[in-house]
Every structure is written in C-alpha cells, then in structure tokens.
Enzyme design. Structure first.
Site, PDB file in Angstrom:
ATOM      1  CG  ASN A   1      -9.181  -8.962  -9.368  1.00 50.39           C
ATOM      2  OD1 ASN A   1      -9.636  -8.017 -10.024  1.00 50.39           O
ATOM      3  ND2 ASN A   1      -8.635  -8.805  -8.168  1.00 50.39           N
TER       4      ASN A   1
ATOM      5  CE  LYS B   1      -4.928  -7.857  -8.286  1.00 55.32           C
ATOM      6  NZ  LYS B   1      -4.099  -7.854  -7.104  1.00 55.32           N
TER       7      LYS B   1
ATOM      8  CG  HIS C   1      -9.294  -7.110  -3.964  1.00 53.70           C
ATOM      9  ND1 HIS C   1      -8.083  -6.521  -3.664  1.00 53.70           N
ATOM     10  CD2 HIS C   1      -9.004  -8.248  -4.641  1.00 53.70           C
ATOM     11  CE1 HIS C   1      -7.107  -7.282  -4.148  1.00 53.70           C
ATOM     12  NE2 HIS C   1      -7.642  -8.339  -4.741  1.00 53.70           N
TER      13      HIS C   1
ATOM     14  CD  GLU D   1      -5.172  -4.981  -5.202  1.00 57.20           C
ATOM     15  OE1 GLU D   1      -5.956  -4.810  -6.153  1.00 57.20           O
ATOM     16  OE2 GLU D   1      -4.286  -5.865  -5.200  1.00 57.20           O
TER      17      GLU D   1
ATOM     18  CD  GLU E   1      -7.867 -12.288  -3.221  1.00 60.39           C
ATOM     19  OE1 GLU E   1      -7.427 -12.808  -4.252  1.00 60.39           O
ATOM     20  OE2 GLU E   1      -8.147 -11.086  -3.137  1.00 60.39           O
TER      21      GLU E   1
ATOM     22  N   GLY F   1       0.117 -10.660  -5.135  1.00 62.87           N
ATOM     23  CA  GLY F   1       1.146 -10.085  -5.995  1.00 62.87           C
ATOM     24  C   GLY F   1       2.567 -10.263  -5.488  1.00 62.87           C
TER      25      GLY F   1
ATOM     26  CB  SER G   1       1.113 -15.492  -5.257  1.00 55.12           C
ATOM     27  OG  SER G   1       1.553 -14.176  -4.957  1.00 55.12           O
TER      28      SER G   1
END
Ligand code: PGA
Length: 262
Positions: free
Chosen positions: A11, A13, A100, A102, A172, A178, A217
């Site tokens: 991914n 992003k 996701h 985000e 996730e 991250g 991660s």
C-alpha cells in the site's frame, strides 16, 4: 490452490510520482520474472490512482495484481472529482483497498459508507480488501473486538453470503500503522481467530474461507512471524513496500508453517 492463498499487498498511500511508480514496477517485474515471485502466494500493489495504468502495464503478465486505494460511489456521471470502481477497473485495477483508517480518519468515512463502497467494488468487478482496526484509545480500553465487529457488521449485512466470497479483511490496529509497534503475533492470531468464528456465525461457510491479513508496521524482519500464524493469511504493507528491494525480500520470505499446511 487452497481457498486461502497467502496474500501480500503493498500500500503506497499518497507516495510516488507516476515516473517513480513506473521505475518501481519495472524493477519488480524483472525480479518477479527472474525469481518466480508469486509462486504459492498472491502479490498485489496499490499505487496512487494516477499511477494505476503505468503500474498495471509494467506488471502485465507477471501475475502481480494491482489495487486502487479507494473508490467513489457511482459508475459515471456529473460527480466532479470522483473516481468510480468502473473507472478504476478501466485503469488496470483488479483489487481495491477500502476503509483504510486514514480514509476513516481524514476523509470521514463511516462504517456504513465503507460497506456501500464494498458493494460498489463487487459490482464493478473489483476484489475488496476491507480494512478494520481499533484506535490506541479503544485498544487501551479493551474495546478492540467491539470496534472491529462494529466496522465489519455493516459490510456483512450489505454483502450477504452471495457477495462475500473473495472479500479480504485486513486487520490493521490504527496505533500500529507507521509506528514501528505491533501487537504480538499471538494477540494478532487470537483476534483474527475470533473474527473468523464470528464471520462463520454471521455467514455460515465463509468463516474458514475468508482471508484475513495483518497490517501495521510490517517489514522484512517481522513478516515471517505473521506468515506462521494460523488465522492470518498475509499482510498489508505500507512504508516498507515503497522500496522495491524491500518488497522483493518480503515477496520471497518463506511461508513457514503456512507452506506445510498447504
Ligand atoms: P505501515 O502501513 O506498514 O507503514 O505501518 C500499513 C498500512 O497503513 O496499510
């Protein structure tokens, strides 16, 4: 192949220009053909929407799939700025990452909207990878399971048994994305196992067949520890997938116990 073929997804992003995406995809193509990457597992890359076509073209014939990172509802019409699943398919996507954290956090996507997008994806012929995950606060408050089921329930209700097959879940934890932190493999497996049995109760027959990925991660050092888990069928990799050599290493990581079970 078993219905739960191991799956590794990159991914990107909102990273990489079109030119950078092409370079990555051409290098990955060479490695995939030279080293037979993708044997016994599925590999998928999710670039930004403007790079879908060049990445899909560069990876054509390698067996590596291409995913979009989002879609907008609808097919075509007077919807300035929107990109439908249909258009993503035309641009070379076969998969789409939906929900996701985000998107949920920065674009206000609700659990219900994510469910509607899943249906739109299936209708467009895209394979959805549906992301769910708890925030750090929910994690600390012991509300992980509750939050995950809250996110999944509208998807289950919308898809039903007819449209569920092929759908992939990516667990996730928001606090692991991250951050360099992950839950322990045991905890991840326990969560995935309970999601699997809950799914089996909601939609009989699908629990054992649904692929559940872990994301947050993941890198070339820790990937093997996730491959070994009974209920985890692969990984969604963000930051560590931007470097093509690192993703090649991950694509080659032995499947361990998963190999033996197949
Ligand atoms: P990360 O991102 O691997 O950089 O933690 C994962 C993701 O957001 O899908």
């Amino acid at each position: 192949m078993s219905p739960r073929t191991p799956l590794l997804v990159a991914n990107w992003k909102m990273y990489k220009t079109v030119a950078e995406s092409r370079v990555w995809a051409e290098r990955f193509r060479e490695a995939a053909l030279r080293e037979g990457l993708g044997q016994g597992r599925e590999l998928v890359v999710a670039p930004t929407a403007p790079s879908l076509w060049v990445v899909a073209t560069a990876l054509d014939g390698t067996g590596v799939g291409v995913a979009a990172q989002n879609l907008d509802l609808g097919v075509e019409g007077a919807l300035t700025g929107a990109v439908s699943g249909y258009l993503l398919r035309q641009a070379g996507a076969e998969w789409v990452v939906l929900g996701h954290s985000e998107r949920r956090q920065h674009f206000g996507e609700s659990d219900q909207l994510v469910a509607e997008k899943v249906l739109a994806a299936v209708e467009a012929g895209l394979e959805p990878i549906v992301c769910i995950g708890e925030t750090e606060e929910e994690h600390r408050a012991g509300k992980t399971q509750e939050r995950l089921l809250q996110q999944l329930s509208p998807v289950v209700a919308a898809a039903g048994p007819e449209r569920w097959p092929g759908l992939v879940i990516a667990y996730e934890p928001v606090w692991a994305i991250g951050s360099g932190r992950t839950p322990t493999p045991e905890v991840i497996d326990e969560i995935a196992g309970s999601l699997r049995s809950w799914l089996g109760q909601q939609l009989p027959g699908v629990g054992a067949a649904t692929r559940i990925l872990y994301g947050g991660s993941v890198n070339e050092q820790n990937l093997a520890s996730f491959w070994s888990l009974e209920h985890i069928d692969g990984a969604l990799v963000g930051g560590a997938s931007l470097d093509v050599e690192r993703f090649v290493t991950m694509a080659k990581t032995p499947l361990g116990a998963k190999e033996e079970r197949r």
